[in-house]
Write an enzyme that holds these catalytic residues in place. Structure first.
Site, mmCIF file in Angstrom:
data_model
loop_
_atom_site.group_PDB
_atom_site.id
_atom_site.type_symbol
_atom_site.label_atom_id
_atom_site.label_comp_id
_atom_site.label_asym_id
_atom_site.label_seq_id
_atom_site.Cartn_x
_atom_site.Cartn_y
_atom_site.Cartn_z
ATOM 1 N N SER A 14 0.838 -1.198 0.012
ATOM 2 C CA SER A 14 0.331 0.015 -0.084
ATOM 3 C C SER A 14 0.750 1.165 -0.029
ATOM 4 O O SER A 14 1.812 1.143 0.497
ATOM 5 C CB SER A 14 -0.743 -0.111 1.337
ATOM 6 O OG SER A 14 -1.442 1.220 1.291
ATOM 7 N N TYR A 71 -2.201 0.846 10.633
ATOM 8 C CA TYR A 71 -2.144 0.341 9.187
ATOM 9 C C TYR A 71 -0.743 0.731 8.760
ATOM 10 O O TYR A 71 -0.293 -0.418 7.911
ATOM 11 C CB TYR A 71 -3.145 0.978 8.380
ATOM 12 C CG TYR A 71 -3.217 0.235 6.984
ATOM 13 C CD1 TYR A 71 -3.215 -0.997 7.103
ATOM 14 C CD2 TYR A 71 -3.244 0.910 5.893
ATOM 15 C CE1 TYR A 71 -3.447 -1.729 5.792
ATOM 16 C CE2 TYR A 71 -3.430 0.306 4.703
ATOM 17 C CZ TYR A 71 -3.593 -0.854 4.591
ATOM 18 O OH TYR A 71 -3.576 -1.400 3.037
#
Length: 241
Positions: free
Chosen positions: A137, A150
Site C-alpha cells: 500500500s 495500518y
C-alpha cells in the site's frame, strides 16, 4: 478439496483474500492469461463463486491460522505464483487512543499472514522457478495521521518483502511488492467497521483506482520473463500524490 482437482498442465497461482476486491479481480486477470487460480479466502460462498467464474479451485483459508495455511499447502503439489493479497485496516484512532485489538488484527493479517503463506509455499515456489507478489500500500512508505496501526503493519510487510528478496536473490524465485494508492473496494467499509457513509466519503468526488487496475499490474509483473524481477510497483490514481 483434493489436489487431484488441480490440473498439472497449467501454471498454478494462489491468490489470498480472493473473495472480493483486488483478489477477485486478480483471479479473473490471471485466469484470462491461462493460469489455474487457487481462490483462497475465508468466505466459502464467495470463493466458490469466483472459482466458478474463473475455472479455478476454491480453498477456504484464514491467513491468521497456521492450521488453515498448512491445510491449503498440503493440497498443492506445485505453486508457480503466490499473491499475498489478504490484508486490511481497522480504525483511524490516534496513537494515544489506539485500539490494540485492531492493531493486533492488522499485524496478524498483513504481516504474519504474509509470513505464514510465504513460508508454507516457498519451497514449492523455488522448485517451480516461481514468483511471490505481496500487495502492499502507499501506507507502506507514507505515514498519515490516524493511520499508525495500518502504517506499522504495511511498513512491516514492506520490510519483510525486501528481506525475502535479499535472502533469495540467488534462488530461482522472484519477489515483487505492489503498492496501490486509493482503490475503490470494500477496504474502507472494513476500516470503518461497516459504516457505509464513512466508507463512501473516502471515494466521493475523486478519481479512484479500480480493483481491475491493480490486478492488471499484478498480471503484468507475473507475465515478465523468469529472469526479470519487478521489485516494486507504485500505482495511484491521477489525482493522488
Amino acid at each position: 478439496m483434493s489436489s487431484m482437482s488441480i490440473p498439472n498442465d497449467k501454471k498454478i497461482a494462489v491468490v489470498t483474500g480472493a473473495s472480493s476486491g483486488i483478489g477477485k479481480a486478480t483471479a479473473a486477470a490471471l485466469a484470462q492469461e491461462g493460469w489455474h487460480v487457487v481462490v483462497a479466502a475465508r468466505r466459502k460462498d464467495k470463493i466458490e463463486a469466483v472459482a466458478r467464474e474463473t475455472g479455478g479451485t476454491a480453498i477456504e483459508l484464514d491467513v491468521t491460522s497456521q492450521e488453515s495455511v498448512d491445510a491449503l499447502a498440503s493440497q498443492l503439489d506445485r505453486v508457480d505464483l503466490l499473491v499475498n493479497n489478504a490484508g486490511g485496516a481497522k480504525g483511524m484512532e490516534s496513537v494515544k487512543d489506539a485500539d490494540l485489538e485492531d492493531w493486533q488484527w492488522m499485524y496478524d493479517v498483513n504481516v504474519l499472514g504474509t509470513v505464514r503463506m510465504t513460508r508454507a509455499l516457498l519451497d514449492k515456489l523455488i522448485a517451480a522457478e516461481g514468483h511471490v507478489i505481496n500487495i502492499g500500500s502507499m501506507a507502506a512508505f507514507t505515514a498519515y495521521a490516524g493511520g499508525a496501526g495500518y502504517n506499522a503493519a504495511k511498513f512491516g510487510e514492506g520490510a519483510l518483502t525486501r528481506v525475502l528478496r535479499l535472502e533469495h536473490v540467488g534462488d530461482p524465485v522472484r519477489v515483487t511488492q505492489i503498492d496501490p494508492g486509493r482503490v475503490e473496494t470494500d477496504f474502507s467499509l472494513v476500516r470503518f467497521k461497516g459504516d457505509q457513509e464513512k466508507a463512501d466519503a473516502v471515494y466521493a468526488d475523486k478519481l479512484n483506482l479500480s480493483a481491475a487496475d491493480v490486478a492488471e499490474a499484478i498480471r503484468w509483473a507475473a507475465a515478465q520473463p523468469k529472469h526479470v524481477n519487478i521489485d516494486r510497483i507504485h500505482i495511484m490514481p491521477r489525482d493522488q500524490a
